[in-house]
Design an enzyme around this catalytic site. Structure first.
Site, PDB file in Angstrom:
ATOM      1  N   HIS A 251       0.873  -1.256  -0.016  1.00  0.00           N
ATOM      2  CA  HIS A 251      -0.053   0.048  -0.066  1.00  0.00           C
ATOM      3  C   HIS A 251       0.684   1.187   0.109  1.00  0.00           C
ATOM      4  O   HIS A 251       1.340   1.839   1.051  1.00  0.00           O
ATOM      5  CB  HIS A 251      -0.982  -0.040   1.104  1.00  0.00           C
ATOM      6  CG  HIS A 251      -1.990   1.056   0.998  1.00  0.00           C
ATOM      7  ND1 HIS A 251      -3.231   0.878   1.549  1.00  0.00           N
ATOM      8  CD2 HIS A 251      -2.170   2.359   0.730  1.00  0.00           C
ATOM      9  CE1 HIS A 251      -4.057   1.840   1.498  1.00  0.00           C
ATOM     10  NE2 HIS A 251      -3.470   2.624   0.737  1.00  0.00           N
TER      11      HIS A 251
ATOM     12  N   HIS B 208       1.739   4.932  -1.924  1.00  0.00           N
ATOM     13  CA  HIS B 208       1.431   6.203  -3.231  1.00  0.00           C
ATOM     14  C   HIS B 208       2.771   6.812  -3.741  1.00  0.00           C
ATOM     15  O   HIS B 208       3.562   7.352  -2.896  1.00  0.00           O
ATOM     16  CB  HIS B 208       0.557   7.392  -2.337  1.00  0.00           C
ATOM     17  CG  HIS B 208      -0.640   6.717  -1.789  1.00  0.00           C
ATOM     18  ND1 HIS B 208      -1.700   6.872  -2.643  1.00  0.00           N
ATOM     19  CD2 HIS B 208      -1.008   6.175  -0.564  1.00  0.00           C
ATOM     20  CE1 HIS B 208      -2.987   6.316  -1.784  1.00  0.00           C
ATOM     21  NE2 HIS B 208      -2.442   5.804  -0.714  1.00  0.00           N
ATOM     22  N   LEU B 209       2.784   6.404  -4.896  1.00  0.00           N
ATOM     23  CA  LEU B 209       4.244   6.863  -5.609  1.00  0.00           C
ATOM     24  C   LEU B 209       4.147   8.275  -5.988  1.00  0.00           C
ATOM     25  O   LEU B 209       4.960   8.993  -6.481  1.00  0.00           O
ATOM     26  CB  LEU B 209       4.522   5.831  -6.653  1.00  0.00           C
ATOM     27  CG  LEU B 209       4.996   4.644  -6.327  1.00  0.00           C
ATOM     28  CD1 LEU B 209       5.262   3.843  -7.692  1.00  0.00           C
ATOM     29  CD2 LEU B 209       6.193   4.371  -5.587  1.00  0.00           C
TER      30      LEU B 209
ATOM     31  N   ASP C 280       0.640   2.261   3.776  1.00  0.00           N
ATOM     32  CA  ASP C 280       0.117   3.633   3.175  1.00  0.00           C
ATOM     33  C   ASP C 280       0.834   4.813   3.366  1.00  0.00           C
ATOM     34  O   ASP C 280       0.301   5.965   3.497  1.00  0.00           O
ATOM     35  CB  ASP C 280      -1.327   3.709   4.248  1.00  0.00           C
ATOM     36  CG  ASP C 280      -2.263   4.666   3.641  1.00  0.00           C
ATOM     37  OD1 ASP C 280      -2.318   4.952   2.211  1.00  0.00           O
ATOM     38  OD2 ASP C 280      -3.314   4.767   3.991  1.00  0.00           O
TER      39      ASP C 280
ATOM     40  N   PHE D 115      -4.940  14.399   3.891  1.00  0.00           N
ATOM     41  CA  PHE D 115      -4.859  13.294   4.870  1.00  0.00           C
ATOM     42  C   PHE D 115      -3.530  12.701   4.306  1.00  0.00           C
ATOM     43  O   PHE D 115      -3.278  12.363   3.236  1.00  0.00           O
ATOM     44  CB  PHE D 115      -5.859  12.309   4.631  1.00  0.00           C
ATOM     45  CG  PHE D 115      -7.316  12.790   5.280  1.00  0.00           C
ATOM     46  CD1 PHE D 115      -7.640  12.685   6.652  1.00  0.00           C
ATOM     47  CD2 PHE D 115      -8.106  13.379   4.447  1.00  0.00           C
ATOM     48  CE1 PHE D 115      -8.793  12.915   7.260  1.00  0.00           C
ATOM     49  CE2 PHE D 115      -9.599  13.688   5.054  1.00  0.00           C
ATOM     50  CZ  PHE D 115      -9.786  13.546   6.205  1.00  0.00           C
ATOM     51  N   GLY D 116      -2.928  11.967   5.258  1.00  0.00           N
ATOM     52  CA  GLY D 116      -1.688  10.990   4.915  1.00  0.00           C
ATOM     53  C   GLY D 116      -0.542  11.285   5.662  1.00  0.00           C
ATOM     54  O   GLY D 116      -0.242  12.313   6.097  1.00  0.00           O
TER      55      GLY D 116
HETATM   56 ZN   LIG Z   1      -6.932   4.308   1.557  1.00  0.00          ZN
END
Ligand SMILES: [Zn+2]
Length: 439
Positions: free
Chosen positions: A65, A67-68, A310, A328-329
């Protein structure tokens, strides 16, 4: 025989979760990109020695999981920087989420990612394709061409498909094609506007809540749809005790459901938000101590088989705004191993074989990949881990462009000091590993 370098990784403590092996000291030999049996080589074969005494030798980790941020958001992260961060974190395979700009809802986007990966990535990257066009939850994306282009799974991560009829069709279609659906569980009618867990703390802080039940309703709906369609579904980043209860029950009934949890959800709780620091803002949000304990228990008893970061980098200026407006993140590739060691191993909840199974065998089974292993013939994707190395999290030292870590300043123990992929060293920490030619 190729002229690639061959290695003897000597006297390490070898941990292989697939074979449930934990032994030391072991010499491990690498040639032609694979783990090999040295007795098949001449006595005077020029192995390059890597001294692994005092270190743990592990198969390379899978983070399913990530995110690139490419295509479209290279100000946050690039394929190059994210995979450098992965290599430094001991992760040799990442699964890329499709919420890019444009989203990976078209085979051309998957092809673009794969081309860029071939040129720039330091670790192995598997792209995913969208469930719906533009991730709007309305019209199914062309699953078959996405898979043909190289998508390993289907997900609208970040946006949950709200319409049960569309999700049912998606599962029917995916089950015919034999690929898993990675499911971000969020009923947005209930979570809309929420920026943190709904509860005592959101009341105290005066921030809008994202309630547990918004996750649990979709977990429950999608377990029922899974039962109806037979599709393989993987519940992403679960955060609540109720979700775990639903998952445990579904597994008892033999349904093809799997799940992941993230390091930040097992390490932190909603009380971390008391200073309104956007570094603690992620989706789904940090929950209560009871939820946190339920997630850890689910890892320990095998209900949850995957840990994933994530990893969601953002530019500094995007996070440097008031809490409600911040995106978010959090980033996680470079702290994944040490945070898991802290919460699961050093807290005496899990042994190393079981812990690292969640980062190797677990995700490989969900994705249908060859399970990472150190047995003869396996690709030489491996890492050396210094279990006792103490370090302090300093986001300025990250390879990731994203500095948005919730673990800034935390003292951790355990550091990956060398990462090898297909027999090539892609990352090493200079201070630790001595290497010399044996003649
Ligand atoms: Zn998600």
């Amino acid at each position: 025989m190729k002229t690639e370098e061959a290695f003897c990784i000597s006297a390490g403590r070898l941990i292989d979760p697939l074979l449930r092996r934990d032994e030391e000291p072991v010499n491990l030999y690498v040639a032609e990109g694979k783990i090999v049996d040295p007795t098949n080589y001449p006595k005077d074969f020029p192995w390059t020695k890597i001294d692994a005494q005092g270190l743990i030798v592990l198969p390379g980790l899978i983070d399913m999981h990530v995110h690139l941020r490419e295509p479209g958001e290279s100000r946050k992260e690039t394929i190059r920087t994210a995979t450098m961060a992965a290599a430094a974190g001991g992760i040799t395979t990442v699964v890329a989420m499709p919420n890019t700009i444009p989203p990976a809802d078209h085979p051309d986007t998957i092809a673009w990612i794969r081309k860029k990966v071939d040129k720039e990535a330091l670790v192995k990257v598997y792209p995913t394709g969208c469930i719906t066009e533009e991730r709007l939850g309305e019209k199914l994306a062309p699953f078959q061409s996405l898979i043909q282009a190289g998508a390993i799974a289907l997900t609208d991560d970040g946006s949950c498909v709200q319409n049960a009829r569309i999700m049912r069709r998606a599962m029917e279609y995916a089950s015919v094609l034999g690929v898993p659906i990675l499911d971000h569980c969020e009923d947005t009618a209930l979570s809309d506007g929420g920026v943190m867990n709904e509860g005592l703390w959101s009341t105290l802080l005066g921030l809008p809540g994202w309630p547990s039940i918004a996750e649990e309703l979709i977990v429950s709906r999608d377990i029922l749809l899974c039962e109806k369609t037979g599709a393989k579904i993987h519940l992403q980043h679960l955060t609540t005790e109720g979700s775990i209860r639903l998952l445990r029950d579904a597994k008892k009934r033999g349904l093809p459901v799997s799940a992941e949890v993230c390091p930040h959800h097992i390490a932190l709780t909603e009380s971390a938000l008391k200073e309104y620091d956007p570094r603690f803002k992620m989706n789904p949000p940090l929950r209560t101590q009871k939820d946190r304990e339920a997630l850890i228990e689910a890892l320990v008893d095998g209900t949850v088989e995957v840990i994933a970061s994530d990893h969601a980098p953002h530019a500094l200026f995007e996070k440097e705004v008031e809490f409600e407006k911040a995106p978010f993140g959090v980033v996680g590739l470079e702290t994944l191993v040490a945070v898991c060691l802290k919460e699961l191993y050093y807290s005496k909840k899990m042994d190393l074989v079981d812990l690292f199974a969640k980062l190797t065998v677990g995700p490989s089974r969900v994705l249908g990949l060859e399970p990472p292993s150190l047995r003869y013939g396996s690709p030489a994707d491996l890492i050396l881990l210094d279990l006792n190395a103490s370090w302090k999290v300093d986001s300025n030292a990250f390879f990731s462009k994203g500095k948005n870590t919730p673990f800034e300043g935390m003292n951790l123990k355990g550091k990956v000091v060398l990462t090898m992929i297909d027999g090539k060293i892609v990352w090493r920490e200079k201070r630790v590993v001595g290497e010399q030619k044996t003649v």
